[in-house]
Design an enzyme around this catalytic site. Structure first.
Site, PDB file in Angstrom:
ATOM      1  N   LYS B  33     -48.886 -30.805  15.031  1.00 26.65           N
ATOM      2  CA  LYS B  33     -49.789 -30.462  14.031  1.00 26.65           C
ATOM      3  C   LYS B  33     -50.083 -30.574  13.296  1.00 26.65           C
ATOM      4  O   LYS B  33     -50.225 -30.715  11.855  1.00 26.65           O
ATOM      5  CB  LYS B  33     -50.929 -29.920  14.546  1.00 26.65           C
ATOM      6  CG  LYS B  33     -50.405 -28.401  14.543  1.00 26.65           C
ATOM      7  CD  LYS B  33     -51.543 -27.266  14.628  1.00 26.65           C
ATOM      8  CE  LYS B  33     -51.657 -26.272  15.086  1.00 26.65           C
ATOM      9  NZ  LYS B  33     -50.784 -25.673  13.164  1.00 26.65           N
ATOM     10  N   HIS B 434      -5.812 -11.363  14.197  1.00 24.86           N
ATOM     11  CA  HIS B 434      -5.216 -10.333  12.931  1.00 24.86           C
ATOM     12  C   HIS B 434      -5.542 -11.075  11.525  1.00 24.86           C
ATOM     13  O   HIS B 434      -4.192 -11.682  11.706  1.00 24.86           O
ATOM     14  CB  HIS B 434      -4.404  -9.312  13.696  1.00 24.86           C
ATOM     15  CG  HIS B 434      -4.270  -8.460  12.643  1.00 24.86           C
ATOM     16  ND1 HIS B 434      -5.569  -7.113  12.200  1.00 24.86           N
ATOM     17  CD2 HIS B 434      -3.697  -8.158  11.484  1.00 24.86           C
ATOM     18  CE1 HIS B 434      -4.486  -6.306  11.767  1.00 24.86           C
ATOM     19  NE2 HIS B 434      -3.837  -6.733  10.929  1.00 24.86           N
TER      20      HIS B 434
END
Lengths: 453, 453
Positions: B33, B434
């Site tokens: 809509k 790391h």
């Protein structure tokens, strides 16, 4: 006393191994000739991340300014940044020293040498002799240079010297287009330096997927970097306070500074290794499937030449400590090893590249991919160049690589996915948050697969 | 013709369901809509992320300036940003329309109502009647208001109106300290607005772990936000061009703008649902284990009230389409659902909170945690407040939550870990890069567990 374990080298491998072993109740001595934390903390990963973090707003602003959404100026005070880096490193080393103390680990400062089944440490206060039941060698690596490419510490620097600079150059030539050189070049670029990258190979980041290299080159060229590929450098030197590079064609380039980042090699000299029955191969310590170089002697991290990454060293450290403590008896299995280039763009990779998979399996290797342009987070940061690529073999994910904004965040899920060998059916089992950069990995996993030929 | 599937609502649930079903070869009509993309794209997740992305450099600069490493000024042009947002949304909607076309999905614009086993769509050009074999209702949700808290569209706004503003207010009162209100408040803060947050509960982000709420409050207070908790609001209104909030004590607060973000409720009105035998409960569509509300009628996403998250809707969409296509017959299983608050700080959560786990299992619930202060990436960005907390039950990970710099990047690995129910032994199987923020999750997984009592 005889230690259950003596570790030589207190970088990510050695430090973690000592801590892990102490956690198992072993008596441990840790030998370090320089600084706790090794290359990674003091002259590698950590200072570069502090540089990148301190300058990340520059790149973010630049991207939004291109969209005409933001304007302004950011000034990063390099001297203040270097002070902050030094303070940060000192603080971290202090915390590490406290941790050693808390774990009851003896820190022995000096150069460790093997002698008749013992470690003789030569420090400022003379020699200390350490007896051990087990020895772990974790001495790491250091920059290496081809003849003619040795840094002079004036205008020609290695990565250690570059990280210790007091001012950022206004023009920089980086020799070696690997991750170390490219990360440092990105930082210098953010400080406004004119960047030239020189490599003998035909592409930047030559260990990566060629498409990743291509995407990086395209991004760097937008920044007006001068990228000189397939060029052989015959010499680098300082002339009248300027850095001068000479190609084998005798053409020259000049800049404020030259960074030589052509590779790193293991630290194994003068340690009495071969005398102790430890085999070296191109300076690397040869190890068996248990990471052992000789009975009760392990070599972990960069020094064994398997892979030069801090987290790989830490993972080997965990294994070695467990093995020594008798908690593990199988061979060492690393699982897929993630690798990351930080900055903006970033690069992530884990498992096999397309070419590696095709070499192993030309029958069923497929790739699927997603463009970052379709990702709302990349769009929100106005950084939509790049892609994620998934490599499949036998219907299972064997590798993932990506390049572009923030792709480092894909590396941990990708590592798990490669390790678990996901099939197409596994893709719907894990919900990915929307919106997220992570969805680019999901999109690549769900995208149409094309056979590699 | 009779469609294999009619979908009402083209948000993340409805759109994905239609696309997935078309991929299975079904004939599909999609009824909308308003705009393709629904709340998430047009009035929710996406515009807020564009706002956050456009302003992220401000926060990065602010943090580095606090460390005296950087200085400068960033001006974000709100009007230009809103133009960019509108352009981005229009472009995305256009791409979605193309995708529908490519998949052969009929887009029917208008309000869909159930009538005698058909869907009657009232659009600008009259009524269209759609016959279906299967129906999926994916009408989503909209802001709801307690009496007296209704926005007037002048100075008192709901989140839709807030996102459509033409200028950012200089002072903002946010009523409702959930994720929607907090994200929008963070953006306004970056534009320099004075922020007041009001909530009836005793903490911000009341659905999160209380420690997360506490950490958020501490960070917001550093920014000088006025946080008013356990306060009941009796009214909000515009008086002489100012927004005025009245507490039940008759005390008042004033600002340029009040944003009311107290919750969202399902969109189910005037659709002829109850007449069609569909049961509603507090406006939500009741569904069974197959997400069915009636034979051959499914309800997915916000409208079924299970969880209000775009990716949950998309996941239910995938299931419903597979179920309709006969590719799945088991009941719907969402797996753990990740949730994220974006910004700086960020919040991530997946699986059970400490309290939820303790309610289910007071015998073996444990928690382990890591502080971001120990993480080098948080340090590099000078944003070290926050933590990651892992919840264990029966020795397995059942939940993870985190708050602080960039913790959203933990949510996908954490979702996989919770789904797989990792034990302590699994932690070493996956290598974490790391340095990375991801290591804070690893640290939390490896940290000492404490029993919850």
């Amino acid at each position: 006393m005889t230690y259950d374990l003596v570790v030589i080298g207190a970088g990510p491998g050695g430090f973690d191994c000592a801590a892990e072993a102490a956690g198992h109740g072993l008596s441990v001595a840790l030998v370090e000739k320089d600084f706790l934390g090794g290359t990674c903390l003091n002259r590698g990963c950590i200072p570069t991340k502090l540089w990148l973090g301190a300058t990340s707003a520059i790149e973010e602003l630049h991207n939004q300014a291109k969209m005409k959404v933001a304007s302004g100026e950011i000034i990063v005070d390099f001297e203040a940044l270097q002070q902050r880096v030094r303070k940060h490193l000192a603080g971290t080393r202090k915390a590490m020293a406290m941790q050693l103390k808390g774990l009851g680990i003896e820190l022995v400062e000096g150069f460790g040498k093997l002698d008749d089944g013992k470690v003789v440490v030569s420090g400022n206060e003379g020699e200390t002799v350490l007896e051990y039941r087990n020895l772990v060698i974790a001495t790491g690596s250091k920059p290496i240079f081809f003849p003619g490419l040795e840094p002079d510490g004036q205008c020609v620097l290695d990565s250690n010297q570059f990280l210790a600079m007091e001012a950022m150059p206004k023009s920089l030539i980086v020799v070696g287009a690997g991750f170390i050189g490219l990360e440092m070049a990105q930082v210098a670029h953010r400080f406004g330096a004119r960047i030239t990258v020189v490599d003998a190979m035909d592409r930047v980041a030559p260990l990566e997927d060629p498409e990743v290299s291509k995407a990086l080159q395209s991004m760097f060229k937008r920044w007006k970097w001068d990228i000189q590929l397939e060029k052989r450098v015959s010499g680098v030197r300082t002339v009248d306070g300027r850095a001068v590079l000479t190609f084998d064609t005798r053409d020259t380039l000049e800049a404020d500074t030259i960074l030589v980042a052509v590779g790193r090699g293991p630290v194994t000299e003068n340690m009495g290794l071969e005398e102790a029955g430890i085999e070296l191969e191109f300076n690397k310590i040869k190890v068996d499937e248990n990471l052992q170089a000789a009975p009760n002697v392990y070599a972990i991290g960069d020094v064994n030449g398997r892979i030069q990454l801090a987290h790989a060293a830490a993972h080997q450290a965990w294994y070695a400590a467990s093995h020594i403590a008798g908690k593990t008896d199988g061979p060492y299995a690393s699982g897929p090893v993630p690798s990351v280039l930080y900055g903006a763009p970033e690069v992530m990779r884990v498992g096999k590249t397309e070419n590696e998979s095709f070499l192993d399996d030309y029958d069923t290797t497929e790739v699927s991919r997603a463009q970052l342009a379709a990702n709302p987070m990349a769009q929100a940061h106005a950084a939509t160049q790049g892609f994620v690529k998934v490599v499949w073999s036998g219907g299972k994910v064997v590798g993932v690589t990506g390049v572009g904004h923030d792709v480092s965040r894909l590396v941990t899920p990708a590592t798990m996915i490669v390790q678990q060998g996901w099939t197409g059916d596994d893709v719907h089992k894990t919900m990915f948050a929307h919106p997220s950069l992570d969805e680019s990995l999901l999109m690549a996993l769900k995208a149409e697969r094309k056979k590699v030929e």
